[in-house]
Enzyme design. Structure first.
Site, PDB file in Angstrom:
ATOM      1  N   GLY A 315       0.837  -1.247   0.028  1.00  0.00           N
ATOM      2  CA  GLY A 315      -0.145   0.189  -0.019  1.00  0.00           C
ATOM      3  C   GLY A 315       0.907   1.196  -0.073  1.00  0.00           C
ATOM      4  O   GLY A 315       2.120   1.216   0.115  1.00  0.00           O
ATOM      5  N   CYS A 316       0.306   2.399  -0.136  1.00  0.00           N
ATOM      6  CA  CYS A 316       1.117   3.759  -0.400  1.00  0.00           C
ATOM      7  C   CYS A 316       1.469   4.048   1.147  1.00  0.00           C
ATOM      8  O   CYS A 316       2.772   4.315   1.209  1.00  0.00           O
ATOM      9  CB  CYS A 316       0.044   4.717  -0.941  1.00  0.00           C
ATOM     10  SG  CYS A 316      -1.494   4.826  -0.170  1.00  0.00           S
ATOM     11  N   TYR A 317       0.653   4.200   2.021  1.00  0.00           N
ATOM     12  CA  TYR A 317       1.035   4.336   3.268  1.00  0.00           C
ATOM     13  C   TYR A 317       2.512   3.515   3.827  1.00  0.00           C
ATOM     14  O   TYR A 317       3.234   3.906   4.613  1.00  0.00           O
ATOM     15  CB  TYR A 317      -0.071   4.441   4.310  1.00  0.00           C
ATOM     16  CG  TYR A 317      -1.159   5.768   4.312  1.00  0.00           C
ATOM     17  CD1 TYR A 317      -0.461   7.044   4.329  1.00  0.00           C
ATOM     18  CD2 TYR A 317      -2.266   5.494   4.276  1.00  0.00           C
ATOM     19  CE1 TYR A 317      -1.487   7.962   4.300  1.00  0.00           C
ATOM     20  CE2 TYR A 317      -3.226   6.575   3.957  1.00  0.00           C
ATOM     21  CZ  TYR A 317      -2.735   7.899   3.987  1.00  0.00           C
ATOM     22  OH  TYR A 317      -3.477   8.885   3.807  1.00  0.00           O
TER      23      TYR A 317
END
Length: 512
Positions: A315-317
């Site tokens: 994921g991005c985070y």
């Protein structure tokens, strides 16, 4: 010396064996391979090289239309040096790429210098190796960024290209092509050089051209959007799955076994299917396939990714948080207690589907926290940080939505362990990522900005002292759609397909 010719009917080709050249003049070797004209790939194939007894090498090149002659003196080529010229007269220390009337030129490489030689009548390439190359250009101005670019022009880059052995472009499908991540995968793929888009799946938009869904891609050549059931999987080597959570697992499980998959959803990121059920609200429907999946944070997992058939793209985070934290936890330089991540993302992270919380009036002119204490990326971050530390870790993580399209910043607060200082942390991160193409540790005092990574695959970070003794503040920024999704997926797919990791990703950030 000939003048530049236009309108050559055949694709460009390069016959070389780069290893020797890369060892003696790596920047030159890499620059030729990654040369750019008008932002498009310029070297699409590489078939070995002829060595000379004096230790130099001959390069046989055929050029595409509108080839740009360029010059350099010991530095990497950049986009600013790629303007078309009528002619170029090489000096002893300057490279010139010129076409003859036969559209072929031989470049003599010797100890870091290039000069033009007459083309032999019948150049004979060595055993072909398949390379579908892309081109790089542009320039970041910080010292670390300059070092990163220098790394891209180093021997490792040249050797990576020299060792590539794929013969034809990989046939690739994009599942979920009508979403933001699917569109960004398509954008990267069309300029990649080593991939051919053979299927674009979007159920509700089936039958439409991609440009009708994303007008910014109207200049790209790609197939029309189709339904999943209409795809001829015998014509597909690999697939990017850019589908919603919970939908991906069943679709991926039903694909033919020869298809290599990079999945951008969360369906295969969590090893424990019970943890997945708890956080994503449903039973995992491909438990056996989950056991096969490799978590693909590229810089930290590339050896596993290379051997994988199914890669779970982070994921991005988690990407923005783990890249700075994992090396420090592995070296026990920060405490496993009280890791606090204050994260902020642009609105594209919420996807393209219409949602009230993403409407202009709901977002513009302010910011707000969401998923407080319950965001689904928390167990993913904790899983990987726990692996790095060797003990279970629980974090404090709060994401915020900010009024911009792209970009992500994680401001991370950590306690120093033992006698470690903030400078020690920066040195450790610098040493860990010194040879990485896409992770940049800034000089002391320089603050990462999301605007400086927009549209790129970079993660830029730095470490700062807190006013509270024994604490440090880490700032990490990425483009949430590129390094946080589609760009990292391209990195992973390159590895899975045996291509150079940086192919299709060497564009510099967009600014302003």
């Amino acid at each position: 010396m000939g003048t530049l010719q236009r309108g050559f009917p055949h694709p460009p080709s390069l016959y070389t064996n780069v290893d020797e050249v890369a060892s003696k003049s790596p920047c030159i070797a890499s620059s030729i391979l990654q040369h750019q004209f008008n932002g498009m790939p310029c070297l699409r194939s590489m078939d070995g090289m002829q060595g000379r007894k004096d230790g130099s090498s001959l390069w046989f090149l055929s050029f595409p239309p509108y080839w740009a002659a360029s010059s350099m003196d010991g530095a990497c080529l950049s986009s600013s040096s790629c303007s078309p010229l009528r002619s170029q007269h090489p000096s002893k220390d300057t490279m010139a790429l010129l076409t003859s009337s036969q559209t072929t030129v031989v470049i003599h490489v010797s100890f870091g210098h290039l000069r033009s030689d007459p083309a032999p009548a019948n150049p004979t390439p060595s055993t072909p190796s398949k390379l579908e190359g892309t081109c790089s250009g542009g320039g970041m101005t910080t010292a670390k960024a300059a070092r990163a670019r220098s790394g891209r022009c180093g021997a490792s880059s040249g050797s990576a290209y020299a060792s590539t052995t794929a013969a034809t472009p990989a046939k690739v499908a994009v599942l979920g092509a009508s979403g933001y991540t699917g569109a960004d995968v398509a954008r990267l793929a069309v300029a990649h050089g080593g991939m051919e888009l053979t299927a674009m799946v979007a159920e509700r938009s089936a039958g439409q051209k991609m440009e009708s869904v994303f007008p910014h891609l109207r200049g790209a050549s790609m197939p029309s959007l189709a339904k999943l059931d209409d795809v001829d999987w015998s014509q597909v080597d690999a697939a990017f799955a850019c589908l919603p959570h919970a939908l991906t697992q069943e679709i991926v499980a039903g694909l033919p076994k020869h298809i290599k998959v990079v999945d951008l959803s969360a369906d295969f990121r969590l090893r424990d299917v019970d943890t997945y059920a708890k956080w994503y609200g449903g039973t995992h429907l491909a438990k056996e396939l989950q056991k096969e999946a490799v978590y693909g944070l590229t810089e930290l997992k590339r050896d596993l990714v290379r051997e994988a058939r199914l890669v779970a793209n982070p994921g991005c985070y988690p990407t923005c948080s783990q890249l700075p934290l994992v090396p420090l936890l592995e070296k026990q330089m920060i405490s496993i207690d009280s890791i606090t991540i204050d994260a902020k993302s642009g609105v594209s992270g919420a996807g393209r589907a219409a949602k009230e919380a993403s409407l202009y009036c709901e977002v513009a002119g302010g910011m707000h926290a969401y998923g407080v204490g319950s965001h689904r990326h928390m167990p993913e971050i904790e899983q990987e940080l726990s692996d790095a530390a060797g003990v279970p870790i629980t974090i404090s993580f709060t994401p915020h939505l900010i009024p911009m399209s792209r970009g992500m910043q994680c401001t991370i607060y950590v306690n120093l362990e033992g006698q470690n200082t903030v400078d020690d942390l920066r040195v450790q991160l610098d040493e860990r990522y010194r040879d990485e193409k896409f992770v940049i540790v800034l000089e002391e005092g320089q603050i990462p900005h999301t605007r400086h990574v927009k549209g790129s695959n970079y993660c830029v970070m730095n470490v700062f002292p807190d006013r509270i003794p024994g604490r440090a503040i880490i700032v990490s920024v990425i483009d949430n759609l590129v390094k946080g999704a589609s760009g990292q997926a391209m990195q992973n797919m390159n590895l899975v397909l045996g291509l150079p990791e940086e192919m299709g990703l060497m564009q510099e950030p967009m600014f302003p």
